[in-house]
Scaffold this active site. Sequence first.
Site, mmCIF file in Angstrom:
data_model
loop_
_atom_site.group_PDB
_atom_site.id
_atom_site.type_symbol
_atom_site.label_atom_id
_atom_site.label_comp_id
_atom_site.label_asym_id
_atom_site.label_seq_id
_atom_site.Cartn_x
_atom_site.Cartn_y
_atom_site.Cartn_z
ATOM 1 N N TYR A 256 1.073 -1.362 0.088
ATOM 2 C CA TYR A 256 -0.361 0.110 0.305
ATOM 3 C C TYR A 256 0.790 0.982 0.394
ATOM 4 C CZ TYR A 256 -2.858 3.623 1.912
ATOM 5 O OH TYR A 256 -3.252 4.942 2.054
HETATM 6 O O1 LIG Z 1 -2.377 7.030 7.745
HETATM 7 C C1 LIG Z 1 -2.405 6.420 6.729
HETATM 8 O O2 LIG Z 1 -1.369 7.476 5.919
HETATM 9 C C2 LIG Z 1 -2.852 5.046 6.785
HETATM 10 O O3 LIG Z 1 -4.048 5.055 8.080
HETATM 11 C C3 LIG Z 1 -4.429 4.125 7.622
HETATM 12 O O4 LIG Z 1 -4.219 3.284 8.440
HETATM 13 P P1 LIG Z 1 -3.024 2.716 10.159
HETATM 14 O O5 LIG Z 1 -2.790 3.949 10.120
HETATM 15 O O6 LIG Z 1 -2.450 1.619 10.332
HETATM 16 O O7 LIG Z 1 -4.884 2.101 10.657
HETATM 17 P P2 LIG Z 1 -5.889 0.873 11.271
HETATM 18 O O8 LIG Z 1 -5.713 0.130 10.554
HETATM 19 O O9 LIG Z 1 -6.855 1.897 11.951
HETATM 20 O O10 LIG Z 1 -4.240 1.072 12.620
HETATM 21 C C4 LIG Z 1 -4.354 1.614 13.212
HETATM 22 C C5 LIG Z 1 -3.716 1.481 14.651
HETATM 23 O O11 LIG Z 1 -4.511 0.030 14.900
HETATM 24 C C6 LIG Z 1 -3.656 -0.955 14.856
HETATM 25 N N1 LIG Z 1 -4.069 -2.229 15.077
HETATM 26 C C7 LIG Z 1 -5.085 -2.348 14.001
HETATM 27 C C8 LIG Z 1 -5.167 -3.453 14.089
HETATM 28 C C9 LIG Z 1 -5.922 -4.054 14.559
HETATM 29 O O12 LIG Z 1 -6.794 -5.467 14.768
HETATM 30 N N2 LIG Z 1 -5.200 -4.256 15.834
HETATM 31 C C10 LIG Z 1 -4.680 -2.577 15.986
HETATM 32 O O13 LIG Z 1 -3.431 -3.330 16.915
HETATM 33 C C11 LIG Z 1 -2.637 -0.680 13.392
HETATM 34 O O14 LIG Z 1 -0.952 -1.514 14.091
HETATM 35 C C12 LIG Z 1 -2.772 0.735 13.976
HETATM 36 O O15 LIG Z 1 -0.921 1.839 14.919
HETATM 37 C C13 LIG Z 1 -5.228 3.960 7.016
HETATM 38 O O16 LIG Z 1 -6.206 2.569 6.630
HETATM 39 C C14 LIG Z 1 -4.656 3.880 5.438
HETATM 40 O O17 LIG Z 1 -5.296 3.614 4.482
HETATM 41 C C15 LIG Z 1 -3.869 5.029 5.658
HETATM 42 O O18 LIG Z 1 -3.078 5.466 4.682
#
Ligand SMILES: O=C(O)[C@H]1O[C@H](OP(=O)(O)OP(=O)(O)OC[C@H]2O[C@@H](n3ccc(=O)[nH]c3=O)[C@H](O)[C@@H]2O)[C@H](O)[C@@H](O)[C@@H]1O
Length: 453
Positions: A256
Amino acid sequence: MPTDTSKPMKLERYNSYIRKVHSTKLLNASSKFLFRVTLLIALVLILFFTINYPPLSDNTHSAPHHHHRHSFLSTSLFSGSSLVGGAAWEKQVRHSSTPRRVNGFSVLVTGAAGFIGSHCSLALKKRGDGVLGLDNFNDYYDPSLKRARQNLLSKHQIFIVEGDLNDGPLLTKLFDVVPFTHVLHLAAQAGVRYAMQNPQSYVKSNIAGFVNLLEVAKAVNPQPAIVWASSSSVYGLNTENPFSERDRTDRPASLYAATKKAGEEIAHTYNHIYGLSLTGLRFFTVYGPWGRPDMAYFFFTKDILQGKPIDIYRTQDQKAVARDFTYIDDVVKGCLGALDTAEKSTGSGGKKKGPAQLRVYNLGNTSPVPVGRLVSILEGLLNTKAKKHVITLPRNGDVPYTHANVTLAYKDFGYKPTTDLASGLRKFVKWYVNYFGIESKHSKETQHFDESS
Ligand SMILES: O=C(O)[C@H]1O[C@H](OP(=O)(O)OP(=O)(O)OC[C@H]2O[C@@H](n3ccc(=O)[nH]c3=O)[C@H](O)[C@@H]2O)[C@H](O)[C@@H](O)[C@@H]1O
């Protein structure tokens, strides 16, 4: 006794009979052969057309390699329920795109039925700009939420054309009808972890789709200025803290991130060759009402309410994973600021006439919060204890933390995030319980919910 002349005659007749029989047999055999060959060719042709020209109702994203042919058909005939190119359709497109303020913009918003796209469309419309949406309504997450956003937008006179970024003729048609001043390009395959399951969808939307849009934009007259969604994930394994636009972005941790980084390089090329004005916005984990169900804050809320366990990631060395969660209203202000300060593209007729603007900005909140803290805030707001599974970060493309330095966006268009995670999540939960009709003390508290909040 007359000599028997009949013998040679008979023989001759017999011979000619034999010849006839043979030639008829030959004829029969060759016509049978011809018939079989024709039948075979017909069958092959039928098979070929069935495979290559699927019915119009086919889902565009279920068969990426058929896409071009499908989109050609859909462009020529239908897009969703409205006849593309028809007088009524053109009227809707024009009406939606016409600004209602002096010197207002005409903005094509791709991904308008998406989370950030729908909020930005409403904000632009409310201040008097013309907005036309484009969205393929794919089923990466429940399309009914996208339809609900579409309904909300249509109440505000915003029309969303149903179509794909890769549909060149459709994009060209839209620019034929409306000389867009700006494109806010937010359509993308989002999600960090899903890239391991469906890598091709990232290439198709974030690379091929983006290039297709730029190809159309560079060729039209006037060329629009383009503001588009990059991602904080481009910082990948960066260890500088906070992340600044000057830091390295050549170590993406997920496909991504790599496709978003590729987008930034592609933007450079189109700016350099064709004089397109391009601004990439690196969004930092944007959340809020009408959000994306695939994001952690959203499905944590769902799972906590349903009494299901949730996974909270920790780094390999057992440190908390943290994100610079950014509230949607702050990001919308950033997007509008970027549009307002975007200079005109300089090319025309596919040719560059002079140097054009090329920018990249962080749009974050500037205060990272550990995922565990996000969960405690949700527990408080939902008045329910979460069943927490703390696990070591699987190798899924996630980075341990993000933290935005937004000095540049502040300097250039006054970007200043004002919503902390607790206040933003309160607004999200308020929306969530109303939207899903959850009967709890929260829904009673929020009876007077404004759906566009
Ligand atoms: O900032 C960005 O550029 C990205 O932000 C998000 O990606 P992400 O930060 O991974 O957001 P989430 O999927 O909501 O995860 C948030 C946090 O929760 C954590 N997480 C996720 C899923 C889970 O089951 N448990 C958990 O602890 C992840 O590691 C992360 O630190 C968006 O999904 C992307 O589309 C975007 O581009």
